[in-house]
Design a protein around this motif. Structure first.
Motif, PDB file in Angstrom:
ATOM      1  N   HIS A 119      30.433 -63.367 -63.868  1.00  0.00           N
ATOM      2  CA  HIS A 119      31.130 -64.617 -64.178  1.00  0.00           C
ATOM      3  C   HIS A 119      30.664 -65.717 -63.232  1.00  0.00           C
ATOM      4  O   HIS A 119      30.264 -65.446 -62.105  1.00  0.00           O
ATOM      5  CB  HIS A 119      32.641 -64.444 -63.961  1.00  0.00           C
ATOM      6  CG  HIS A 119      33.252 -63.336 -64.735  1.00  0.00           C
ATOM      7  ND1 HIS A 119      33.936 -63.542 -65.905  1.00  0.00           N
ATOM      8  CD2 HIS A 119      33.306 -62.000 -64.508  1.00  0.00           C
ATOM      9  CE1 HIS A 119      34.387 -62.394 -66.372  1.00  0.00           C
ATOM     10  NE2 HIS A 119      34.008 -61.435 -65.534  1.00  0.00           N
ATOM     11  N   VAL A 120      30.785 -66.953 -63.688  1.00  0.00           N
ATOM     12  CA  VAL A 120      30.577 -68.098 -62.807  1.00  0.00           C
ATOM     13  C   VAL A 120      31.430 -69.255 -63.312  1.00  0.00           C
ATOM     14  O   VAL A 120      31.562 -69.458 -64.517  1.00  0.00           O
ATOM     15  CB  VAL A 120      29.081 -68.514 -62.718  1.00  0.00           C
ATOM     16  CG1 VAL A 120      28.561 -69.061 -64.037  1.00  0.00           C
ATOM     17  CG2 VAL A 120      28.862 -69.518 -61.593  1.00  0.00           C
ATOM     18  N   ASP A 121      32.038 -69.958 -62.396  1.00  0.00           N
ATOM     19  CA  ASP A 121      32.713 -71.216 -62.684  1.00  0.00           C
ATOM     20  C   ASP A 121      31.840 -72.309 -62.091  1.00  0.00           C
ATOM     21  O   ASP A 121      31.244 -72.121 -61.022  1.00  0.00           O
ATOM     22  CB  ASP A 121      34.091 -71.273 -62.026  1.00  0.00           C
ATOM     23  CG  ASP A 121      35.068 -70.280 -62.632  1.00  0.00           C
ATOM     24  OD1 ASP A 121      35.037 -70.089 -63.862  1.00  0.00           O
ATOM     25  OD2 ASP A 121      35.866 -69.706 -61.870  1.00  0.00           O
ATOM     26  N   PHE A 122      31.776 -73.431 -62.783  1.00  0.00           N
ATOM     27  CA  PHE A 122      30.921 -74.507 -62.288  1.00  0.00           C
ATOM     28  C   PHE A 122      31.442 -75.851 -62.740  1.00  0.00           C
ATOM     29  O   PHE A 122      32.197 -75.949 -63.698  1.00  0.00           O
ATOM     30  CB  PHE A 122      29.461 -74.319 -62.739  1.00  0.00           C
ATOM     31  CG  PHE A 122      29.311 -74.083 -64.217  1.00  0.00           C
ATOM     32  CD1 PHE A 122      29.331 -75.133 -65.118  1.00  0.00           C
ATOM     33  CD2 PHE A 122      29.158 -72.796 -64.700  1.00  0.00           C
ATOM     34  CE1 PHE A 122      29.190 -74.915 -66.474  1.00  0.00           C
ATOM     35  CE2 PHE A 122      29.020 -72.557 -66.056  1.00  0.00           C
ATOM     36  CZ  PHE A 122      29.043 -73.624 -66.948  1.00  0.00           C
ATOM     37  N   GLU A 123      31.019 -76.886 -62.036  1.00  0.00           N
ATOM     38  CA  GLU A 123      31.348 -78.251 -62.410  1.00  0.00           C
ATOM     39  C   GLU A 123      30.479 -78.657 -63.594  1.00  0.00           C
ATOM     40  O   GLU A 123      29.380 -78.119 -63.781  1.00  0.00           O
ATOM     41  CB  GLU A 123      31.123 -79.173 -61.222  1.00  0.00           C
ATOM     42  CG  GLU A 123      32.079 -78.868 -60.072  1.00  0.00           C
ATOM     43  CD  GLU A 123      31.848 -79.750 -58.869  1.00  0.00           C
ATOM     44  OE1 GLU A 123      31.113 -80.752 -58.971  1.00  0.00           O
ATOM     45  OE2 GLU A 123      32.408 -79.413 -57.815  1.00  0.00           O
ATOM     46  N   PRO A 124      30.965 -79.594 -64.414  1.00  0.00           N
ATOM     47  CA  PRO A 124      30.238 -79.965 -65.638  1.00  0.00           C
ATOM     48  C   PRO A 124      28.769 -80.327 -65.433  1.00  0.00           C
ATOM     49  O   PRO A 124      27.923 -79.965 -66.251  1.00  0.00           O
ATOM     50  CB  PRO A 124      31.029 -81.160 -66.170  1.00  0.00           C
ATOM     51  CG  PRO A 124      32.421 -80.918 -65.676  1.00  0.00           C
ATOM     52  CD  PRO A 124      32.245 -80.295 -64.310  1.00  0.00           C
ATOM     53  N   HIS A 125      28.432 -80.979 -64.338  1.00  0.00           N
ATOM     54  CA  HIS A 125      27.035 -81.388 -64.139  1.00  0.00           C
ATOM     55  C   HIS A 125      26.101 -80.196 -63.882  1.00  0.00           C
ATOM     56  O   HIS A 125      24.883 -80.351 -63.931  1.00  0.00           O
ATOM     57  CB  HIS A 125      26.919 -82.430 -63.021  1.00  0.00           C
ATOM     58  CG  HIS A 125      27.141 -81.888 -61.644  1.00  0.00           C
ATOM     59  ND1 HIS A 125      28.400 -81.683 -61.111  1.00  0.00           N
ATOM     60  CD2 HIS A 125      26.266 -81.495 -60.702  1.00  0.00           C
ATOM     61  CE1 HIS A 125      28.286 -81.197 -59.896  1.00  0.00           C
ATOM     62  NE2 HIS A 125      27.000 -81.071 -59.607  1.00  0.00           N
ATOM     63  N   LEU A 126      26.650 -79.011 -63.643  1.00  0.00           N
ATOM     64  CA  LEU A 126      25.832 -77.817 -63.414  1.00  0.00           C
ATOM     65  C   LEU A 126      25.706 -76.927 -64.644  1.00  0.00           C
ATOM     66  O   LEU A 126      25.074 -75.873 -64.593  1.00  0.00           O
ATOM     67  CB  LEU A 126      26.401 -77.000 -62.251  1.00  0.00           C
ATOM     68  CG  LEU A 126      26.345 -77.694 -60.891  1.00  0.00           C
ATOM     69  CD1 LEU A 126      27.110 -76.897 -59.857  1.00  0.00           C
ATOM     70  CD2 LEU A 126      24.904 -77.916 -60.469  1.00  0.00           C
ATOM     71  N   GLU A 127      26.264 -77.361 -65.758  1.00  0.00           N
ATOM     72  CA  GLU A 127      26.224 -76.533 -66.961  1.00  0.00           C
ATOM     73  C   GLU A 127      24.807 -76.195 -67.381  1.00  0.00           C
ATOM     74  O   GLU A 127      24.496 -75.042 -67.687  1.00  0.00           O
ATOM     75  CB  GLU A 127      26.947 -77.218 -68.114  1.00  0.00           C
ATOM     76  CG  GLU A 127      26.965 -76.353 -69.357  1.00  0.00           C
ATOM     77  CD  GLU A 127      27.807 -76.930 -70.477  1.00  0.00           C
ATOM     78  OE1 GLU A 127      27.873 -76.273 -71.530  1.00  0.00           O
ATOM     79  OE2 GLU A 127      28.404 -78.006 -70.303  1.00  0.00           O
ATOM     80  N   GLY A 128      23.899 -77.157 -67.400  1.00  0.00           N
ATOM     81  CA  GLY A 128      22.510 -76.898 -67.789  1.00  0.00           C
ATOM     82  C   GLY A 128      21.849 -75.868 -66.901  1.00  0.00           C
ATOM     83  O   GLY A 128      21.118 -74.992 -67.384  1.00  0.00           O
ATOM     84  N   PHE A 129      22.086 -75.964 -65.609  1.00  0.00           N
ATOM     85  CA  PHE A 129      21.505 -74.997 -64.674  1.00  0.00           C
ATOM     86  C   PHE A 129      21.979 -73.582 -65.000  1.00  0.00           C
ATOM     87  O   PHE A 129      21.170 -72.659 -65.128  1.00  0.00           O
ATOM     88  CB  PHE A 129      21.874 -75.359 -63.228  1.00  0.00           C
ATOM     89  CG  PHE A 129      21.560 -74.259 -62.250  1.00  0.00           C
ATOM     90  CD1 PHE A 129      20.249 -74.003 -61.873  1.00  0.00           C
ATOM     91  CD2 PHE A 129      22.562 -73.446 -61.745  1.00  0.00           C
ATOM     92  CE1 PHE A 129      19.944 -72.964 -60.998  1.00  0.00           C
ATOM     93  CE2 PHE A 129      22.274 -72.417 -60.869  1.00  0.00           C
ATOM     94  CZ  PHE A 129      20.956 -72.181 -60.488  1.00  0.00           C
TER      95      PHE A 129
END
Length: 114
Positions: free
Chosen positions: A87-97
């Motif tokens: 699993h990973v949670d991320f901020e919206p600007h990291l979605e592509g990564f």
């Protein structure tokens, strides 16, 4: 670790990282010589779920694939140690990564405790 944390996150982080790292399923670092320039922590639930946390790369070394390689290695190690899910949670600007790293979209919830 403190130097990287300050460069990547803008604060000094924990007083000691040892308690956190001691409970991890795994953690990986990327180095330029003896200098830590990238890091990822793999936490877990003690069963089949592992979690990517604290992925970071020193700003002077970004956009070279270091974080992608750290996440790929974290997935390999988590799989080898028995995890079935990562699993990973991320901020919206990291979605592509994270999509590039192979993570698919999921529905999830988040509750702020502080």
């Amino acid at each position: 670790m403190r130097r990287l944390w300050l460069a990547a996150w803008g604060d000094a982080g924990r007083e000691s990282f040892q308690p956190l790292l001691g409970r991890s399923l795994a953690h990986m670092g990327a180095y330029d010589g003896a200098v830590l320039i990238g890091f990822v922590n793999v936490a877990w639930d003690g069963g089949v779920h592992a979690f990517i946390l604290d992925t970071c790369v020193d700003p002077g070394f970004r956009r070279q694939g270091i974080a992608s390689r750290l996440v790929a290695r974290a997935a390999e190690v988590a799989r080898a140690r028995g995890a079935h899910w990562l699993h990973v949670d991320f901020e919206p600007h990291l979605e592509g990564f994270y999509r590039h790293c192979g993570f698919g979209p999921t529905a999830a919830g988040l509750m702020r405790l502080r």
